[in-house]
Scaffold this motif. Structure first.
Motif, PDB file in Angstrom:
ATOM      1  N   LYS A   1      25.083  30.471  35.059  1.00 46.80           N
ATOM      2  CA  LYS A   1      26.034  30.281  33.949  1.00 46.80           C
ATOM      3  C   LYS A   1      25.829  31.376  32.902  1.00 46.80           C
ATOM      4  CE  LYS A   1      24.818  25.910  33.149  1.00 46.80           C
ATOM      5  NZ  LYS A   1      24.076  25.354  34.263  1.00 46.80           N
ATOM      6  N   GLY A   2      24.566  31.624  32.566  1.00 43.75           N
ATOM      7  CA  GLY A   2      24.280  32.684  31.592  1.00 43.75           C
ATOM      8  C   GLY A   2      24.727  34.036  32.116  1.00 43.75           C
ATOM      9  N   SER A   3      24.488  34.301  33.401  1.00 42.95           N
ATOM     10  CA  SER A   3      24.884  35.597  33.982  1.00 42.95           C
ATOM     11  C   SER A   3      26.390  35.790  33.941  1.00 42.95           C
ATOM     12  CB  SER A   3      24.452  35.698  35.444  1.00 42.95           C
ATOM     13  OG  SER A   3      23.109  35.394  35.568  1.00 42.95           O
ATOM     14  N   ALA A   4      27.137  34.679  33.974  1.00 39.60           N
ATOM     15  CA  ALA A   4      28.604  34.786  34.013  1.00 39.60           C
ATOM     16  C   ALA A   4      29.228  34.746  32.608  1.00 39.60           C
ATOM     17  CB  ALA A   4      29.173  33.643  34.864  1.00 39.60           C
ATOM     18  N   LEU A   5      28.423  34.812  31.559  1.00 40.81           N
ATOM     19  CA  LEU A   5      28.987  34.702  30.204  1.00 40.81           C
ATOM     20  C   LEU A   5      30.082  35.743  29.949  1.00 40.81           C
ATOM     21  CD1 LEU A   5      25.817  33.844  28.106  1.00 40.81           C
ATOM     22  CD2 LEU A   5      27.993  32.607  28.022  1.00 40.81           C
TER      23      LEU A   5
ATOM     24  N   PHE B   1      32.250  42.852  29.201  1.00 38.46           N
ATOM     25  CA  PHE B   1      30.804  42.827  28.945  1.00 38.46           C
ATOM     26  C   PHE B   1      30.086  42.232  30.146  1.00 38.46           C
ATOM     27  CE2 PHE B   1      32.465  43.064  24.720  1.00 38.46           C
ATOM     28  CZ  PHE B   1      31.492  43.710  23.971  1.00 38.46           C
ATOM     29  N   THR B   2      28.874  42.708  30.374  1.00 42.70           N
ATOM     30  CA  THR B   2      28.021  42.026  31.354  1.00 42.70           C
ATOM     31  C   THR B   2      26.828  41.430  30.609  1.00 42.70           C
ATOM     32  OG1 THR B   2      26.894  44.101  31.780  1.00 42.70           O
ATOM     33  CG2 THR B   2      28.608  43.448  33.353  1.00 42.70           C
ATOM     34  N   ALA B   3      26.309  40.341  31.165  1.00 43.44           N
ATOM     35  CA  ALA B   3      25.180  39.653  30.533  1.00 43.44           C
ATOM     36  C   ALA B   3      23.925  39.865  31.371  1.00 43.44           C
ATOM     37  CB  ALA B   3      25.481  38.152  30.449  1.00 43.44           C
ATOM     38  N   SER B   4      22.810  40.132  30.671  1.00 42.79           N
ATOM     39  CA  SER B   4      21.528  40.148  31.386  1.00 42.79           C
ATOM     40  C   SER B   4      20.492  39.447  30.521  1.00 42.79           C
ATOM     41  CB  SER B   4      21.099  41.588  31.690  1.00 42.79           C
ATOM     42  OG  SER B   4      21.035  42.317  30.498  1.00 42.79           O
ATOM     43  N   GLY B   5      19.431  38.989  31.134  1.00 43.65           N
ATOM     44  CA  GLY B   5      18.401  38.254  30.407  1.00 43.65           C
ATOM     45  C   GLY B   5      17.580  39.181  29.528  1.00 43.65           C
TER      46      GLY B   5
ATOM     47  N   VAL C   1      19.964  36.731  25.595  1.00 39.66           N
ATOM     48  CA  VAL C   1      20.927  37.429  26.469  1.00 39.66           C
ATOM     49  C   VAL C   1      21.236  38.789  25.861  1.00 39.66           C
ATOM     50  CG1 VAL C   1      23.210  37.284  27.555  1.00 39.66           C
ATOM     51  CG2 VAL C   1      22.012  35.192  26.946  1.00 39.66           C
ATOM     52  N   ILE C   2      21.310  39.791  26.692  1.00 39.82           N
ATOM     53  CA  ILE C   2      21.796  41.101  26.246  1.00 39.82           C
ATOM     54  C   ILE C   2      23.218  41.257  26.762  1.00 39.82           C
ATOM     55  CG2 ILE C   2      21.494  43.609  26.378  1.00 39.82           C
ATOM     56  CD1 ILE C   2      19.164  42.373  24.975  1.00 39.82           C
ATOM     57  N   MET C   3      24.162  41.439  25.846  1.00 41.29           N
ATOM     58  CA  MET C   3      25.554  41.655  26.241  1.00 41.29           C
ATOM     59  C   MET C   3      25.827  43.152  26.177  1.00 41.29           C
ATOM     60  SD  MET C   3      26.574  38.674  27.078  1.00 41.29           S
ATOM     61  CE  MET C   3      28.313  38.931  27.391  1.00 41.29           C
ATOM     62  N   GLN C   4      26.131  43.697  27.317  1.00 45.15           N
ATOM     63  CA  GLN C   4      26.306  45.147  27.458  1.00 45.15           C
ATOM     64  C   GLN C   4      27.778  45.458  27.651  1.00 45.15           C
ATOM     65  OE1 GLN C   4      23.366  47.291  27.911  1.00 45.15           O
ATOM     66  NE2 GLN C   4      24.861  48.911  27.513  1.00 45.15           N
ATOM     67  N   PRO C   5      28.364  46.267  26.750  1.00 42.03           N
ATOM     68  CA  PRO C   5      29.783  46.573  26.929  1.00 42.03           C
ATOM     69  C   PRO C   5      30.013  47.432  28.177  1.00 42.03           C
ATOM     70  CG  PRO C   5      28.947  47.591  24.923  1.00 42.03           C
ATOM     71  CD  PRO C   5      27.787  46.925  25.589  1.00 42.03           C
ATOM     72  N   GLN C   6      31.109  47.134  28.868  1.00 43.59           N
ATOM     73  CA  GLN C   6      31.529  47.921  30.034  1.00 43.59           C
ATOM     74  C   GLN C   6      32.970  48.363  29.779  1.00 43.59           C
ATOM     75  OE1 GLN C   6      29.342  48.443  32.378  1.00 43.59           O
ATOM     76  NE2 GLN C   6      27.836  46.898  31.755  1.00 43.59           N
ATOM     77  N   ALA C   7      33.494  49.165  30.658  1.00 43.55           N
ATOM     78  CA  ALA C   7      34.867  49.645  30.468  1.00 43.55           C
ATOM     79  C   ALA C   7      35.842  48.477  30.374  1.00 43.55           C
ATOM     80  CB  ALA C   7      35.244  50.555  31.634  1.00 43.55           C
ATOM     81  N   ASP C   8      35.578  47.400  31.130  1.00 39.55           N
ATOM     82  CA  ASP C   8      36.544  46.308  31.158  1.00 39.55           C
ATOM     83  C   ASP C   8      35.959  44.999  30.632  1.00 39.55           C
ATOM     84  OD1 ASP C   8      34.708  46.071  33.111  1.00 39.55           O
ATOM     85  OD2 ASP C   8      36.108  45.509  34.703  1.00 39.55           O
TER      86      ASP C   8
END
Ligand code: SF4
Length: 888
Positions: free
Chosen positions: A48-52, A30-34, A21-28
C-alpha cells in the motif's frame, strides 16, 4: 510543483505503523520508497505504501465548498456553518452540537477541532473514529499505568525472545511490523512467535505456535497463562511487591482459570495450552502485540488488562524486548489521543477533574471549558438519530460505512438538521447525506505531524500543489471559530504555530504528572518544525532526544507511582449464535486495501489483489455454495451480497468478511450494516468482530463482467454489482436474478451502447458477449454467463489501449481471450511486481519449489514481502496437484 524540492520525506497515509516515505518526482507523477533512516520502517514499505504515488489523482475529489450539493464560495460555506452551529446552540444549548473526527486528521487539525468544541463551545461532544480502533487499549493502559502510554518501541521487536500476536493479522494489517518480526526470526531462529487467532491467517506463516481459540475468549487465555505462571514460580515477586498494586486479588481471581477451565472456555486442548505456557515461561523478553481483535469487543478493556497483568506480574515491562504493545490502525490515532480527540478526554492527556478544567481554562484563556465527557461515537450517532444532537461536523471519516448499525447511522444523519462534512472526496456514503461539504486537503497536500503506535511524532509534508479550493482542516475550523466570535484564540496562520501551542500545553504545569509531554519542542521555529525528524515522546528537559522506552525506572503515572494489576472476570461476546443465525461473523482487513478504499481504490494494482467483497467460510457451513457463487449474508440487522470464498482453513461455524467495501464500490457490501452496536462499558468501543449471521447461496440467473472506457460510469441497476477502476477504464462485476429479454436492449439502457458499432457472440442459454467499438477504439466489453464468467481481464484492459485490432484479435477478444500481447495473469498475488497466479504456478511447475526460487525467477515476494504467505500456499497447492513428470 516547481516550488517543491526534488524528493520529499513524509509519513505514509495509512496505518499506525507510521512508515517514513520518500516521494520522488517522476516525469508522470511520483514514486514512493521507504525512508531508510525512519525508525518505524528502516526503509521498508508494504504494497500500500509503495503504491502511494498511484493514488494522487484528483479523480472524484471535492474541490469546492458545496451547500446542498451546489458549489458556493468559501465565505458562503463558512458563514453557513457558523450560523447553523450558532443558531442551534442558541436554541438548544452546546450539547446539541458535535464534532466527529478521524485518525486521518493531522495533530494540528485535531488540536484545533478539540480546542473549539471542548474549550470554547463548551461541550465534550468531540469524538473520533479512533473510538472504533483502540479506545479499549487507551483505557487498559490508563487503568494499569495511570496514563495512556505505550511502553515499547518497534526496535524492541528485534530483541524479544518471544512475540505473541493476538487479535492481529499483522501480516496484512501492519505488514512492515510483520516483516520486521519475520526478519528478527530469520536472524534468531530461537525467537518464538505465537499467533492467537480463531482464523489461520497469513500471520501464522511465521508462527511456532498458532492457538485457534474460540472467538472472544482471549481474556480467559491470559488469565489462564497468569495462573500458570504463578503456579510455576515464574512471577517477578520483587517487581510486584515494590512497583504494583492489586496483585494479590488479581492472582486470586486468576486461580479460577485452571488448565482444564481455560482449555474448555477457549476451545483449545490442554496440550496446546501447556506448550503455550512453556514457551512463555522460557522467554525472558516478551512482547504481546495486540490490535482490533482485542479492542473491538464488549469486554475489550478487560482483555487489554489481562495482557498487561501478565507483563506486570512477570516483570516483562520497561526492559529491552518487553512490553504490552497496542498497535493502532490509523496513521494518527495516537495524535488524536494526545490532543484529547476522544470525548472522555481533554487536551494533552488531561481529564475532566476540576484541576484539569481550571488548568486548561487558564491556558486557553477561556471560561467555557467543557466540564463533563461528551458522547462517544456510537452514543453520538444515537443522539443524532433521537434528535438530541442537531448539528454534527464530520471530519475526514465515513461513519455511514464504518460505524456499527450503519443503516441506522445513515437514517439518523438523513434526519439531522445540520450535517457538515469535511472530506477530500465528493461522493462518499456520508457526503451523500450532508448539507454542507467542505473540501479538505489530502495526503501529499497537507502539512503537519502524526504520531504512530510507538509514540513517534513524524512529519507529513506537502509535495503537491493545493487543488481547486481545498483548504487544510485547521484553516477551515479556525475560520469557523473566528465567525463564532473566538478570533483571538484561533488566529493561526501556520500549522507550526498550532504545534508549538500543543507542545507548550503538554508541558504546562505537568511536572511529570502527565505522560504526554513534548515541551522540549515548544519553541521550534517554523523552519525547525519543517525539518523535524521523527522523535518519540516524552520530549522534555529530561529527555531532549525523546524516549524510546517507558517505565525503565519502574515509575508509573498513578499518584503513588505504582502500576495496577486489575482482577479480570472474562466475559464472552454479547451476541451468540442462534438457530436463525448460527454462524459467527468476524470482520477485518485485506492486504492491499485501506479503510473505505477512498485512496487505495484508486490504484488499479491494489484493486487486482482482491477485486470484490467476499465472504470466507468453511465449505461444510454452506455446501451448496462453490467458489465464484454469490452469497446472501444476513444478520438480525441487515444483509449483504458477497462473493463466496469457501476455505477449509476457515474454522467451522465462523465466517470472515472484509470491512472495506461500501456503496461507492459495491451494491450491498457495507459490513457494518450487519453489526449491532454493543459497546465496552468502559471504553465505548463497539464489538465489531462477533455478530451472528446466516449465509445462503444466492441464485443468480446470470453473472457478467463489463469493462467501460472512462471513470465516470454509473453502476447498472442489478441486484449485485462491484466496481474497480483500471487506468482509464471502469470494470464492473454484475449479477442479477432475472435475465433480460434482450441483451442488446438492456445494454443500451444501462450503458448507451446504441451509438457504437457492436460485435456480439450469442452463447444460447449459456451467455452473451459483446464488444462495442468507436473509430477503431474499444469502448465497452461485456461477458455474461450463467455462472461467474472468467474473461482474461488483463487482455481486455490492454485492448482498450490498442486501437485498430485485427479481425482475428477482435474475435479472440470477443471470446474473452487475448488477441495479442500478454497472456492471462490470473489473480494478482504480488502487487509490487504485478505477478499473477498463472505465472507463479508455471514457475512452480518448472522447478521453483520455494519462495526464494520464485523470487529469483519472477521477483515476486522480493519487495515488501506481504505476498510471501500466499506464495507459500500456492507452491504447496501446486506441488500437491503436480504429478511425477510435471516438473520439467
Ligand atoms: Fe504505510 Fe502501514 Fe504499509 Fe507502513 S505498513 S507502508 S504505514 S500501510
Amino acid at each position: 510543483m516547481t516550488d517543491f524540492p526534488t524528493a520529499i520525506s513524509t509519513t505514509c497515509a495509512y496505518c499506525g505503523v507510521g512508515c517514513g516515505v520518500i516521494m520522488q518526482p517522476q516525469a508522470d507523477g511520483f514514486t514512493a520508497s521507504g525512508e531508510v533512516t525512519h525508525p518505524a520502517n528502516l526503509g521498508r514499505l508494504c504494497v500500500k505504501g509503495s503504491a502511494l504515488g498511484e493514488t494522487l489523482s484528483l479523480q472524484g475529489r471535492l474541490l469546492q465548498p458545496e451547500i446542498n450539493r451546489q458549489p458556493v464560495s468559501w465565505s458562503q460555506a463558512l458563514d453557513a456553518v457558523a450560523r447553523g452551529i450558532q443558531d442551534i446552540i442558541h436554541e438548544h444549548g452546546p450539547e446539541s452540537v458535535a464534532f466527529y473526527g478521524s485518525g486521518q486528521l493531522l495533530t494540528e487539525d485535531y488540536y484545533v477541532a478539540n480546542k473549539l468544541m471542548k474549550g470554547f463551545i463548551g461541550s465534550g461532544n468531540m469524538d473520533t473514529n479512533s473510538r472504533l480502533c483502540m479506545a479499549s487499549a487507551v483505557v487498559g493502559y490508563k487503568r494499569a499505568f495511570g496514563a495512556d502510554a505505550v511502553p515499547c518501541s518497534y526496535a524492541d521487536l528485534d530483541k524479544a525472545d518471544c512475540v505473541i500476536l493476538t487479535g492481529s493479522n499483522t501480516a496484512w494489517a501492519h505488514p512492515v511490523v510483520y516483516q520486521r518480526i519475520a526478519q528478527a526470526k530469520k536472524e534468531r531462529p530461537d525467537m518464538c512467535i505465537i499467533v492467537i487467532d480463531p482464523r489461520q491467517t497469513a500471520t501464522c506463516d511465521i508462527a511456532d505456535l498458532h492457538l485457534p481459540l474460540r472467538p472472544g475468549s482471549d481474556a480467559a487465555l491470559f488469565c489462564g497463562l497468569l495462573n500458570a505462571m504463578a503456579e510455576n514460580d515464574c512471577l517477578d515477586i520483587d517487581f510486584l511487591q515494590t512497583h504494583t498494586q492489586g496483585a494479590e486479588e488479581t492472582l486470586r481471581t486468576a486461580q479460577a482459570w485452571t488448565l482444564a477451565n481455560t482449555a474448555d472456555f477457549c476451545g483449545l486442548s490442554e496440550e496446546q495450552l501447556l506448550t503455550f505456557y512453556q514457551m512463555i515461561s522460557h522467554s525472558d523478553r516478551l512482547i504481546t502485540l495486540y490490535s482490533m481483535g482485542i479492542n473491538q469487543s464488549s469486554s475489550g478493556v478487560d482483555k487489554c488488562n489481562a495482557i498487561i497483568n501478565l507483563h506486570l506480574a512477570t516483570g516483562k515491562i520497561g526492559r529491552e524486548g518487553c512490553g504490552p504493545f497496542s498497535i493502532t490502525g490509523q496513521p494518527n490515532a495516537m495524535g488524536g489521543r494526545e490532543v484529547g480527540g476522544l470525548a472522555n478526554q481533554l487536551a494533552a492527556h488531561m481529564g475532566f477533574c476540576p484541576e484539569d478544567i481550571d488548568r486548561l481554562s487558564r491556558f486557553w484563556e477561556s471560561n467555557n471549558i467543557a466540564t463533563a465527557p461528551g458522547l462517544n461515537a456510537v452514543d453520538m450517532f444515537r443522539a443524532i438519530e433521537e434528535g438530541r444532537i442537531k448539528a454534527v461536523w464530520i471530519m475526514g471519516t465515513n461513519p455511514v460505512v464504518s460505524l456499527p448499525d450503519a443503516d441506522r447511522v445513515r437514517a439518523g444523519l438523513a434526519r439531522c438538521s445540520l450535517v457538515i462534512v469535511s472530506d477530500i472526496m465528493r461522493d462518499t456514503d456520508t457526503t451523500q447525506v450532508a448539507h454542507i461539504c467542505l473540501p479538505a486537503l489530502g495526503w501529499g497536500e497537507k502539512n503537519g505531524t502524526v504520531t504512530n503506535s510507538e509514540r513517534c511524532i513524524s512529519r507529513q509534508r506537502a509535495f503537491l500543489p493545493i487543488p481547486g479550493e481545498a483548504r487544510p482542516d485547521w484553516w477551515i475550523i479556525s475560520r469557523v471559530a473566528q465567525r463564532l466570535g473566538f478570533s483571538d484564540a484561533f488566529s493561526y496562520q501556520h500549522p507550526a504555530e498550532i504545534f508549538r501551542e500543543h507542545a507548550r500545553l503538554s508541558g504546562f504545569e505537568n511536572e511529570g504528572t502527565r505522560a504526554f509531554d513534548i515541551s522540549g519542542l515548544a519553541s521550534v521555529s517554523n523552519e525547525q518544525w519543517d525539518q523535524m525528524r521523527p522523535i518519540q515522546w516524552p520530549v522534555n528537559t529530561h529527555a531532549p532526544q525523546g524516549t524510546p522506552r517507558l517505565f525503565t525506572d519502574k515509575k508509573f503515572y498513578h499518584l503513588d507511582g505504582k502500576a495496577r494489576l486489575v482482577p479480570i472476570t472474562p466475559r464472552m461476546p454479547v451476541n451468540m449464535p442462534t438457530a436463525s443465525y448460527p454462524l459467527v461473523m468476524n470482520t477485518g482487513r485485506v492486504r492491499d486495501q485501506w479503510h473505505t478504499m477512498t485512496r487505495t481504490g484508486k490504484s488499479a494494482r491494489l484493486m487486482q489483489h482482491i477485486s470484490e467483497p467476499f465472504c470466507q467460510f468453511h465449505p461444510d457451513d454452506c455446501p451448496s455454495a462453490e467458489a465464484g457463487d454469490l452469497l446472501r449474508v444476513s444478520s438480525s440487522h441487515g444483509w449483504l451480497l458477497l462473493r463466496a470464498q469457501p476455505d477449509r482453513l476457515q474454522p467451522r461455524g465462523h465466517v470472515f468478511i472484509p470491512m472495506h467495501w461500501n456503496h461507492q464500490f459495491s451494491q450491498q457490501a457495507r459490513v457494518d450494516a450487519l453489526i449491532e452496536a454493543h459497546n465496552d462499558p468502559l471504553s465505548g468501543q463497539p464489538e465489531s468482530k462477533h455478530m451472528p449471521v446466516r449465509i445462503q447461496h444466492w441464485n443468480a440467473a446470470w453473472q457478467a463482467e463489463v469493462f467501460m472506457r472512462g471513470l465516470q460510469a454509473v453502476p447498472p441497476l442489478t441486484a449485485y454489482w462491484s466496481k474497480i477502476t483500471q487506468p482509464g477504464i471502469t470494470h464492473f462485476t454484475l449479477a442479477d436474478s432475472a435475465k433480460p429479454a434482450d441483451w442488446i436492449d438492456w445494454l443500451n439502457v444501462q450503458f448507451g451502447i446504441g451509438k457504437w458499432q457492436c460485435q456480439t457472440a450469442h452463447l444460447g442459454d449459456e451467455g452473451f458477449n459483446l464488444l462495442a467499438w468507436s473509430n477503431g477504439e474499444l469502448q465497452l466489453a461485456f461477458y455474461a454467463h450463467r455462472r461467474h464468467p472468467s474473461p482474461d481481464r488483463q487482455a481486455i484492459v490492454t485492448a482498450f489501449s490498442q486501437p485498430y485490432a485485427s479481425s482475428q484479435e477482435r474475435l479472440a477478444l470477443l471470446g474473452g481471450r487475448p488477441g495479442s500481447g500478454k497472456g492471462a495473469t490470473g489473480a494478482m498475488i504480488c502487487s509490487c511486481f504485478a505477478i499473477g497466479e498463472i505465472a507463479i504456478n508455471d514457475a512452480v511447475r518448472k522447478g521453483c519449489h520455494n519462495v526464494q526460487q520464485l523470487g529469483v525467477k519472477l521477483k515476486c515476494g522480493t519487495n515488501c514481502g506481504s505476498c510471501i504467505p500466499e506464495l507459500k500456499k500456492l507452491i504447496a497447492r501446486k506441488l500437491e496437484t503436480m504429478t511425477v513428470g510435471d516438473d520439467q
